[in-house]
Design an enzyme around this catalytic site. Structure first.
Site, PDB file in Angstrom:
ATOM      1  N   THR A  55     -50.385 -57.705 -51.911  1.00  0.00           N
ATOM      2  CA  THR A  55     -49.397 -56.946 -52.679  1.00  0.00           C
ATOM      3  C   THR A  55     -48.163 -56.815 -51.799  1.00  0.00           C
ATOM      4  OG1 THR A  55     -48.905 -54.937 -53.922  1.00  0.00           O
ATOM      5  CG2 THR A  55     -50.437 -54.686 -52.090  1.00  0.00           C
ATOM      6  N   GLU A  56     -46.994 -57.130 -52.380  1.00  0.00           N
ATOM      7  CA  GLU A  56     -45.815 -57.363 -51.541  1.00  0.00           C
ATOM      8  C   GLU A  56     -45.295 -56.114 -50.840  1.00  0.00           C
ATOM      9  OE1 GLU A  56     -46.110 -58.134 -54.785  1.00  0.00           O
ATOM     10  OE2 GLU A  56     -44.257 -57.793 -55.905  1.00  0.00           O
ATOM     11  N   ASN A  57     -45.798 -54.946 -51.242  1.00  0.00           N
ATOM     12  CA  ASN A  57     -45.380 -53.743 -50.538  1.00  0.00           C
ATOM     13  C   ASN A  57     -46.209 -53.497 -49.278  1.00  0.00           C
ATOM     14  OD1 ASN A  57     -47.393 -53.266 -52.601  1.00  0.00           O
ATOM     15  ND2 ASN A  57     -47.269 -51.106 -52.073  1.00  0.00           N
TER      16      ASN A  57
END
Lengths: 223, 236
Positions: A55-57
């Site tokens: 997840t890019e966060n």
């Protein structure tokens, strides 16, 4: 039976679309799932395959389910929903996270779409309307950097307009980036020759799909 | 002796001036330094250029800073929140400027700014409206767009633990933009959940080395943005 109810009963539903896409996620893949139907893919990856979700966060090793006792408002996914981390997960900052994306380290990304063109252009962030607040998030980075882009989308809009088109009328997210599209009616590849039918949903006829596709659909194996 | 600790959030944000560029950590509420943002509202500095992935939620934290008309421009990737109309209202009235940046390009611009790199090429956004009017160059058969590094006068960052040198570790996905914003600002201001002695954080696991940090204030029990929003709270 009304036309809308009839239409809803044809082809795959949202869960079945996610489930069909999950079949094409191989063992050992590093995968990023977009918000919406793509998120559901994680629930359907066949048993025996080990898949790592990014997840890019800032998390590699996101769990498909929220584990009891792990709830933390600071453990969230890109959709800002609370998630859990699997044993062996890793946290990192945003520049490292997008180095994974832009650097070609993520194998597959599954996204939604407003339009996909026959050359693989994707539009999924803006209708171009002057009244809308433009918001792009990480979509442009994902399509530019991830090796394989899968799209899960309804074949047509709510008003019946084709989403698979000759060329996109909405502002692009990326050019020539889409590999495969999973719709409620079919699985379709983007090839150098254009859209090519891979599979029809059960009970769906080729002509039915062609009538709802905005450009040519190659289906040599169905003639 | 090096001691970057200050006693209050008011002291921590002291000196943030009108027109300053302020990077604010956080992705949604994870890592959002709400107590520092509220101190900035109390301070009242105006015409700020704020760099954050989003635009806040409800009427607290970043949304409250924007609502208080202290921000003239936002640099962000996703200025939409289900439960906030603060930014859209100002934007539609033409009272706030928006520079929309793809999220990974935003992160790399901040990293580059902090690393002394004035600009870099990326394939992200090539062929899209967000690459219009930008220089494009071909490397090995692929087009890339030139993007500039981003620096700030101040960064507001939230972490889990800090020592007086400013060595930091974070909590889970609250890390997000914190480490790179700490690198990119002239003055990096940190709110930490806990203060520890120098040497207590294993040197192998320090995420932000103290050289990137200027001021540290302890906020032992930080509020969660979602809880304030659910309770209908506003600030000030």
């Amino acid at each position: 039976m009304s036309a809308i109810a009839l239409a809803a009963s044809i082809g795959w539903d949202r869960e079945q679309m996610a489930s069909r896409a999950a079949l094409d996620i191989p063992d050992g893949a590093y995968v990023n799932l977009g918000i919406g139907i793509p998120e559901k893919v994680a629930q359907y990856v066949p048993e025996g395959r080990e898949v790592i979700y990014h997840t890019e966060n800032g998390l590699l090793g996101m769990s498909a389910t929220l584990e009891a006792g792990q709830e933390d408002p600071e453990l969230i996914n890109a959709g800002k929903k609370q998630v859990s981390a699997i044993p062996g997960a890793a946290y990192f900052h945003h520049a490292d996270s997008f180095a994974m994306i832009r650097g070609g380290h993520i194998d597959i990304c599954v996204l939604g779409a407003m339009q996909v063109s026959q050359t693989g252009d994707l539009a999924n962030w803006s209708t171009g309307s002057v009244d809308a607040i433009p918001a792009v998030g990480g979509a442009m980075d994902l399509v530019a950097g991830v090796k394989t882009i899968y799209i899960i989308t309804q074949h047509c809009t709510r008003t019946g307009e084709p989403k698979l088109v000759g060329s996109c009328s909405f502002p692009l997210t990326g050019k020539a980036v889409v590999s495969r599209i999973f719709t409620d009616l079919a699985v379709i590849d983007v090839t150098p020759q254009g859209f090519k039918l891979v599979e029809l949903a059960p009970g769906v006829e080729l002509d039915y799909v062609r009538q709802r596709t905005g450009c040519e659909l190659i289906a040599d194996d169905w003639q | 002796m090096i001691d970057k600790r200050v006693d209050s959030v008011a002291q921590a944000v002291d000196g943030i001036f009108n027109g300053a560029t302020v990077m604010i950590g956080g992705f949604g509420e994870a890592g959002s330094p709400i107590e520092l943002i509220h101190a900035l509202i109390d301070l009242g500095a105006k015409d700020l250029i704020v760099v954050n992935n989003n635009n806040g939620s409800g009427h607290v934290g970043l949304a409250a800073l924007i609502e208080n008309e202290q921000v003239s421009k936002m640099i962000c990737s996703f200025p939409r929140t289900a439960n906030s109309t603060v930014f859209p209202d100002l934007y539609h009235r033409g009272d706030i400027e928006l520079e929309l940046v793809p999220q990974g390009t935003l992160a790399e611009r901040i990293r580059a700014g902090g690393a002394g790199i004035p600009a870099f090429y990326t394939a992200t956004a090539v062929g899209t409206p967000l690459a219009e009017a930008k220089e494009v160059r071909n490397f090995d058969g692929r087009d890339y767009v030139l993007e500039q590094g981003l620096k700030a006068d101040f960064a507001l960052v939230k972490c889990a633990r800090a020592d007086r040198y400013g060595n930091l570790v974070y909590n889970k996905t609250a890390r997000n933009f914190g480490p790179i914003m700490a690198m990119a600002a002239n003055t990096t201001i940190v709110q930490t959940g806990a203060q520890v002695e120098v040497g207590e954080i294993d040197a192998e696991i320090i995420v932000t080395p103290g050289i990137f940090v200027d001021r540290i204030v302890t906020v032992a029990n930080p509020v969660h943005e979602s809880r304030l929003v659910n309770d209908g709270r506003t600030y000030p």
